[in-house]
Enzyme design. Structure first.
Site, PDB file in Angstrom:
ATOM      1  N   HIS A   1       0.851  -1.195   0.000  1.00 38.77           N
ATOM      2  CA  HIS A   1       0.000   0.000   0.000  1.00 38.77           C
ATOM      3  C   HIS A   1       0.881   1.238   0.000  1.00 38.77           C
ATOM      4  O   HIS A   1       1.807   1.359   0.793  1.00 38.77           O
ATOM      5  CB  HIS A   1      -0.910   0.009   1.233  1.00 38.77           C
ATOM      6  CG  HIS A   1      -1.857   1.169   1.210  1.00 38.77           C
ATOM      7  ND1 HIS A   1      -3.065   1.127   0.561  1.00 38.77           N
ATOM      8  CD2 HIS A   1      -1.750   2.418   1.709  1.00 38.77           C
ATOM      9  CE1 HIS A   1      -3.665   2.287   0.671  1.00 38.77           C
ATOM     10  NE2 HIS A   1      -2.891   3.100   1.363  1.00 38.77           N
TER      11      HIS A   1
ATOM     12  N   ARG B   1     -13.519  13.299   6.123  1.00 39.89           N
ATOM     13  CA  ARG B   1     -12.224  13.962   6.378  1.00 39.89           C
ATOM     14  C   ARG B   1     -11.775  14.745   5.155  1.00 39.89           C
ATOM     15  O   ARG B   1     -11.179  15.822   5.264  1.00 39.89           O
ATOM     16  CB  ARG B   1     -11.153  12.910   6.732  1.00 39.89           C
ATOM     17  CG  ARG B   1     -11.347  12.331   8.127  1.00 39.89           C
ATOM     18  CD  ARG B   1     -10.502  11.086   8.311  1.00 39.89           C
ATOM     19  NE  ARG B   1      -9.108  11.313   8.050  1.00 39.89           N
ATOM     20  CZ  ARG B   1      -8.279  10.416   7.499  1.00 39.89           C
ATOM     21  NH1 ARG B   1      -8.713   9.213   7.197  1.00 39.89           N
ATOM     22  NH2 ARG B   1      -7.027  10.722   7.284  1.00 39.89           N
TER      23      ARG B   1
ATOM     24  N   SER C   1      -7.036   4.361   9.099  1.00 37.04           N
ATOM     25  CA  SER C   1      -7.803   4.246   7.853  1.00 37.04           C
ATOM     26  C   SER C   1      -7.166   3.193   6.941  1.00 37.04           C
ATOM     27  O   SER C   1      -7.832   2.269   6.453  1.00 37.04           O
ATOM     28  CB  SER C   1      -7.814   5.622   7.161  1.00 37.04           C
ATOM     29  OG  SER C   1      -8.212   5.525   5.828  1.00 37.04           O
TER      30      SER C   1
ATOM     31  N   LYS D   1      -8.451  -1.233   6.516  1.00 38.55           N
ATOM     32  CA  LYS D   1      -8.795  -1.863   5.225  1.00 38.55           C
ATOM     33  C   LYS D   1      -7.874  -3.048   4.938  1.00 38.55           C
ATOM     34  O   LYS D   1      -8.302  -4.096   4.474  1.00 38.55           O
ATOM     35  CB  LYS D   1      -8.700  -0.834   4.095  1.00 38.55           C
ATOM     36  CG  LYS D   1      -9.831   0.174   4.143  1.00 38.55           C
ATOM     37  CD  LYS D   1      -9.685   1.245   3.096  1.00 38.55           C
ATOM     38  CE  LYS D   1      -8.570   2.196   3.410  1.00 38.55           C
ATOM     39  NZ  LYS D   1      -8.722   3.577   3.010  1.00 38.55           N
TER      40      LYS D   1
HETATM   41  N1  URA Z   1      -5.225   6.642   2.252  1.00 35.34           N
HETATM   42  C1  URA Z   1      -6.208   6.084   3.011  1.00 35.34           C
HETATM   43  O1  URA Z   1      -6.733   5.030   2.703  1.00 35.34           O
HETATM   44  N2  URA Z   1      -6.588   6.734   4.128  1.00 35.34           N
HETATM   45  C2  URA Z   1      -6.036   7.899   4.526  1.00 35.34           C
HETATM   46  O2  URA Z   1      -6.421   8.419   5.550  1.00 35.34           O
HETATM   47  C3  URA Z   1      -5.029   8.480   3.724  1.00 35.34           C
HETATM   48  C4  URA Z   1      -4.626   7.815   2.589  1.00 35.34           C
END
Ligand code: URA
Length: 425
Positions: A82, A168, A183, A187
């Site tokens: 990621h 946000r 965040s 995921k």
């Molecule tokens: N990418 C994400 O998935 N969440 C964030 O808060 C910032 C970048």
């Protein structure tokens, strides 16, 4: 429990209790806590922070807001990557098929671009026919048959984050280390990957502008992943200047295919191979040689199968923007700055990105770079080519580049910064 007492607690710098965190995430996901209340809490968190214990509980509550995927039926070890987002960051495109060709299963749930940073799904959608939206069963099927899949996260995965991230984005509360870490990691943990490599970007084109903040973000995410049984490491990488020589959807697909064909810009190849090695080590496949797999064409074979499995035609011509404008160097000398944020903003203004989630992007829009920091430049030589279907945008794109391109007198000593700045494990 009520929203106002949770907001007041964080406003007054108290540590949130486990019960407060569990309740507020669940109640927000169900619609009982209103957007304006969550936005006030997010601002209190941005200003006053959360400690590691609060971040861990916040992340767990977001994971528990939805489903968890299960890859246990796969025979290969799973490895994911990621990136925290940058300009010209097309690394997922060559990386996912490369790591699959080395023996791992790569489930790459990706996002769309917002603001000046590009999104992997927007890039792949430039390929005629390619489809980002897959059911969980289709995703597992492509992963099993091809070895890598790049697709949108389903609605069931961390729904609390989906709602909170959108909020946000419009309330100036993105740039908070606890909120970014929770965040991303909610995921990735809900996705169920066995190992994860984080590419934490640092510099003008990234959310984290300096190394100390990037280190803190990386260490927080590595700890969250490790605590949830995901083997997690992070590379801190340079986002002061765009990656490679393109920023924009179809332009970046073209460059990624060049990398898969054994060419492409040196920085994209270097970072792709470094991340591949990290992913393979974390997946227990450290004996594989990604440089060889890139050179012998197997990564390209996987790319073609991955694109075809999602309806795309890897041989179809890529979209080209209707109009081009070349920006020439104003002076001779050494290019010392090609600012990532300026290039990202200019590409966005040309139509490569979107202002609101529902806006379309122009697949052909973006910027080609003809030089990188450290190069010797002659006055009048082409520095950038701007691409767009809407030529009335050229003026505002050029304005975005103002101050972002600096040329020092000929012979000025200048060493470009390395791509990989640090590693956190
Ligand atoms: N990418 C994400 O998935 N969440 C964030 O808060 C910032 C970048």
């Amino acid at each position: 429990m009520d929203a106002i007492s949770v907001i007041r607690a964080k406003r007054d710098r108290a540590e949130l209790t486990d019960d407060q965190i569990d309740w507020v995430i669940d109640a927000y996901t169900r619609g009982e806590v209103a957007d304006e209340q969550m936005s006030s809490l997010a601002m209190a968190i941005l200003l006053n922070g959360m400690n590691r214990k609060e971040i861990a509980r916040w992340t767990a509550a977001m994971i528990n807001s939805g489903e968890r995927m299960d890859f246990s039926s796969l025979t290969r070890p799973t490895a994911d990557k990621h990136s925290t987002g940058g300009v010209g960051d097309k690394i997922t495109l060559p990386l996912a098929p490369l790591v699959a060709a080395c023996g791992a299963a790569v489930p790459q749930l990706s996002g769309r671009g917002l603001g000046h940073t590009g999104g992997t799904l927007d890039k792949l959608e430039a390929i005629p026919g390619w489809r980002a939206q897959l059911s969980n069963a289709e995703m597992l099927d492509v992963l099993g048959s091809v070895g890598s899949v790049v697709c949108a996260a389903g609605a069931g995965l961390a729904p609390a984050d989906k709602k909170l991230y959108a909020l946000r984005d419009v309330t100036g509360t993105v740039e908070s280390i606890p909120l970014i870490a929770s965040s991303i990691m909610s995921k990735k943990i809900a996705e169920g990957t066995g190992s994860l490599v984080l590419d934490v970007k640092v510099g003008s084109g990234a959310f984290m502008k300096n190394l100390d903040d990037a280190r803190e973000l990386a260490a927080t995410m590595v700890e969250l992943g490790t605590d949830h049984g995901v083997r997690t490491t992070a590379l801190l990488t340079n986002m002061a200047t765009p990656l490679g020589l393109t920023a924009g959807n179809a332009l970046e697909v073209r460059e990624s295919v060049e990398v898969l064909a054994g060419g492409g810009p040196a920085d994209v190849v270097e970072l792709t191979l470094a991340l591949a090695r990290e992913m393979l080590d974390a997946a227990g496949l450290g004996d594989a040689d990604p440089a060889k797999v890139l050179a012998d064409g197997s990564a390209m074979d996987h790319w073609r199968r991955m694109i075809q499995a999602q309806g795309g035609d890897p041989d179809a011509p890529l979209p080209v923007a209707r109009e081009q404008h070349v920006v020439n160097a104003a002076a001779s000398g050494v290019l010392t700055t090609l600012d990532a944020y300026a290039v990202g903003l200019a590409a966005w203004r040309l139509g490569a990105g979107r202002a609101r989630k529902e806006d379309p992007v122009q697949p052909g829009a973006g910027i080609e770079l003809h030089a990188k920091p450290g190069d010797e430049i002659q006055a009048g030589q082409p520095l950038l080519t701007l691409h767009t279907d809407t030529p009335e945008k050229f003026a505002s794109a050029i304005e975005a580049l103002d101050g972002g391109v600096l040329i020092a007198p000929p012979g000025t000593p200048f060493t470009p910064a390395p791509i990989i700045l640090d590693r956190i494990a």
